[in-house]
Design a protein around this motif. Structure first.
Motif, PDB file in Angstrom:
ATOM      1  N   LEU A 172      40.843  19.827  18.640  1.00 38.34           N
ATOM      2  CA  LEU A 172      41.923  20.120  17.706  1.00 38.34           C
ATOM      3  C   LEU A 172      41.451  21.077  16.620  1.00 38.34           C
ATOM      4  O   LEU A 172      40.295  21.029  16.199  1.00 38.34           O
ATOM      5  N   THR A 173      42.372  21.909  16.174  1.00 42.42           N
ATOM      6  CA  THR A 173      42.173  22.715  14.984  1.00 42.42           C
ATOM      7  C   THR A 173      43.272  22.299  14.012  1.00 42.42           C
ATOM      8  O   THR A 173      44.453  22.427  14.323  1.00 42.42           O
ATOM      9  N   ILE A 174      42.871  21.762  12.863  1.00 44.02           N
ATOM     10  CA  ILE A 174      43.824  21.251  11.882  1.00 44.02           C
ATOM     11  C   ILE A 174      43.647  22.038  10.589  1.00 44.02           C
ATOM     12  O   ILE A 174      42.547  22.129  10.055  1.00 44.02           O
ATOM     13  N   ARG A 175      44.747  22.611  10.131  1.00 45.06           N
ATOM     14  CA  ARG A 175      44.746  23.404   8.911  1.00 45.06           C
ATOM     15  C   ARG A 175      45.599  22.715   7.848  1.00 45.06           C
ATOM     16  O   ARG A 175      46.607  22.103   8.171  1.00 45.06           O
ATOM     17  N   ASP A 176      45.186  22.842   6.595  1.00 43.85           N
ATOM     18  CA  ASP A 176      45.935  22.322   5.452  1.00 43.85           C
ATOM     19  C   ASP A 176      46.510  23.521   4.713  1.00 43.85           C
ATOM     20  O   ASP A 176      45.777  24.422   4.313  1.00 43.85           O
ATOM     21  N   SER A 177      47.829  23.553   4.513  1.00 41.13           N
ATOM     22  CA  SER A 177      48.478  24.703   3.876  1.00 41.13           C
ATOM     23  C   SER A 177      48.031  24.890   2.429  1.00 41.13           C
ATOM     24  O   SER A 177      48.006  26.000   1.925  1.00 41.13           O
ATOM     25  N   VAL A 178      47.662  23.816   1.756  1.00 39.70           N
ATOM     26  CA  VAL A 178      47.199  23.927   0.373  1.00 39.70           C
ATOM     27  C   VAL A 178      45.793  24.521   0.325  1.00 39.70           C
ATOM     28  O   VAL A 178      45.497  25.386  -0.489  1.00 39.70           O
ATOM     29  N   ALA A 179      44.927  24.085   1.210  1.00 38.38           N
ATOM     30  CA  ALA A 179      43.548  24.592   1.251  1.00 38.38           C
ATOM     31  C   ALA A 179      43.493  25.955   1.921  1.00 38.38           C
ATOM     32  O   ALA A 179      42.533  26.697   1.733  1.00 38.38           O
ATOM     33  N   ASP A 180      44.496  26.285   2.733  1.00 36.45           N
ATOM     34  CA  ASP A 180      44.569  27.545   3.463  1.00 36.45           C
ATOM     35  C   ASP A 180      43.317  27.795   4.309  1.00 36.45           C
ATOM     36  O   ASP A 180      42.790  28.902   4.365  1.00 36.45           O
ATOM     37  N   LYS A 181      42.829  26.726   4.909  1.00 34.58           N
ATOM     38  CA  LYS A 181      41.667  26.837   5.790  1.00 34.58           C
ATOM     39  C   LYS A 181      41.685  25.669   6.760  1.00 34.58           C
ATOM     40  O   LYS A 181      42.426  24.694   6.576  1.00 34.58           O
ATOM     41  N   ALA A 182      40.868  25.745   7.799  1.00 35.93           N
ATOM     42  CA  ALA A 182      40.751  24.645   8.754  1.00 35.93           C
ATOM     43  C   ALA A 182      40.018  23.490   8.077  1.00 35.93           C
ATOM     44  O   ALA A 182      38.932  23.672   7.536  1.00 35.93           O
ATOM     45  N   VAL A 183      40.636  22.316   8.098  1.00 36.63           N
ATOM     46  CA  VAL A 183      39.990  21.122   7.548  1.00 36.63           C
ATOM     47  C   VAL A 183      39.341  20.302   8.659  1.00 36.63           C
ATOM     48  O   VAL A 183      38.585  19.380   8.386  1.00 36.63           O
ATOM     49  N   PHE A 184      39.669  20.645   9.915  1.00 35.46           N
ATOM     50  CA  PHE A 184      39.020  20.026  11.070  1.00 35.46           C
ATOM     51  C   PHE A 184      39.080  21.016  12.219  1.00 35.46           C
ATOM     52  O   PHE A 184      40.121  21.608  12.476  1.00 35.46           O
ATOM     53  N   ASN A 185      37.964  21.173  12.911  1.00 36.10           N
ATOM     54  CA  ASN A 185      37.907  22.005  14.100  1.00 36.10           C
ATOM     55  C   ASN A 185      36.842  21.409  15.009  1.00 36.10           C
ATOM     56  O   ASN A 185      35.653  21.610  14.786  1.00 36.10           O
ATOM     57  N   GLY A 186      37.283  20.636  16.000  1.00 36.67           N
ATOM     58  CA  GLY A 186      36.315  19.996  16.869  1.00 36.67           C
ATOM     59  C   GLY A 186      36.969  19.013  17.813  1.00 36.67           C
ATOM     60  O   GLY A 186      38.189  18.964  17.945  1.00 36.67           O
ATOM     61  N   TRP A 187      36.129  18.214  18.460  1.00 33.80           N
ATOM     62  CA  TRP A 187      36.572  17.231  19.448  1.00 33.80           C
ATOM     63  C   TRP A 187      36.810  15.891  18.781  1.00 33.80           C
ATOM     64  O   TRP A 187      35.995  15.434  17.992  1.00 33.80           O
ATOM     65  N   MET A 188      37.929  15.254  19.128  1.00 31.37           N
ATOM     66  CA  MET A 188      38.212  13.870  18.728  1.00 31.37           C
ATOM     67  C   MET A 188      38.244  13.030  19.992  1.00 31.37           C
ATOM     68  O   MET A 188      38.760  13.467  21.013  1.00 31.37           O
ATOM     69  N   LEU A 189      37.704  11.826  19.892  1.00 31.98           N
ATOM     70  CA  LEU A 189      37.678  10.903  21.021  1.00 31.98           C
ATOM     71  C   LEU A 189      38.695   9.796  20.788  1.00 31.98           C
ATOM     72  O   LEU A 189      38.690   9.171  19.728  1.00 31.98           O
ATOM     73  N   ALA A 190      39.528   9.545  21.777  1.00 38.20           N
ATOM     74  CA  ALA A 190      40.568   8.520  21.631  1.00 38.20           C
ATOM     75  C   ALA A 190      39.967   7.133  21.421  1.00 38.20           C
ATOM     76  O   ALA A 190      40.469   6.353  20.620  1.00 38.20           O
ATOM     77  N   SER A 191      38.890   6.811  22.122  1.00 35.78           N
ATOM     78  CA  SER A 191      38.319   5.472  22.035  1.00 35.78           C
ATOM     79  C   SER A 191      37.470   5.253  20.786  1.00 35.78           C
ATOM     80  O   SER A 191      37.179   4.123  20.425  1.00 35.78           O
TER      81      SER A 191
END
Length: 116
Positions: free
Chosen positions: A75-94
């Motif tokens: 996932l790549t997750i961006r925050d509109s207030v920070a105007d940058k990626a706050v997460f960029n990587g793999w998430m595991l469901a378990s």
């Protein structure tokens, strides 16, 4: 700490496992301030906006022999207030806490991959 734990887990000997690419993923997010939650299904490359976050699904993979046992989503997750990626990587469901979004207001986690 999380990066070291993830590196350790990846270094452990593992049985060869065939991995399949899903057509998308089911995600859940939480607004910690309001308590509101929502589920969304995204296709690869698709993004969704919720609150201040824009969440883009880059990839979702799962074990070919047991699709319900695990899901790994990039996932790549961006925050509109920070105007940058706050997460960029793999998430595991378990193990959502192993590689989690570190945000004061929002939480996002992977539920499963969507199969063809």
């Amino acid at each position: 700490m999380r990066a070291a734990l993830l590196a350790l887990l990846m270094a452990l000997p593992a049985q060869a496992q065939t991995v399949t690419e899903g057509r998308g993923a089911a995600l859940r997010w939480l607004d910690k301030m309001s308590g509101e939650t929502a589920d969304v299904e995204l296709s690869r490359g698709q993004a969704a906006v919720w609150g201040r976050l824009t969440i883009q699904l880059d990839s979702c993979r799962f074990p070919a022999d047991n699709a319900t046992s695990e899901a790994w989503a990039h996932l790549t997750i961006r925050d509109s207030v920070a105007d940058k990626a706050v997460f960029n990587g793999w998430m595991l469901a378990s193990s959502p806490a192993l590689s989690a979004l570190d945000h004061p207001r929002y939480d996002v986690w992977v539920l499963r991959c969507l199969q063809s």
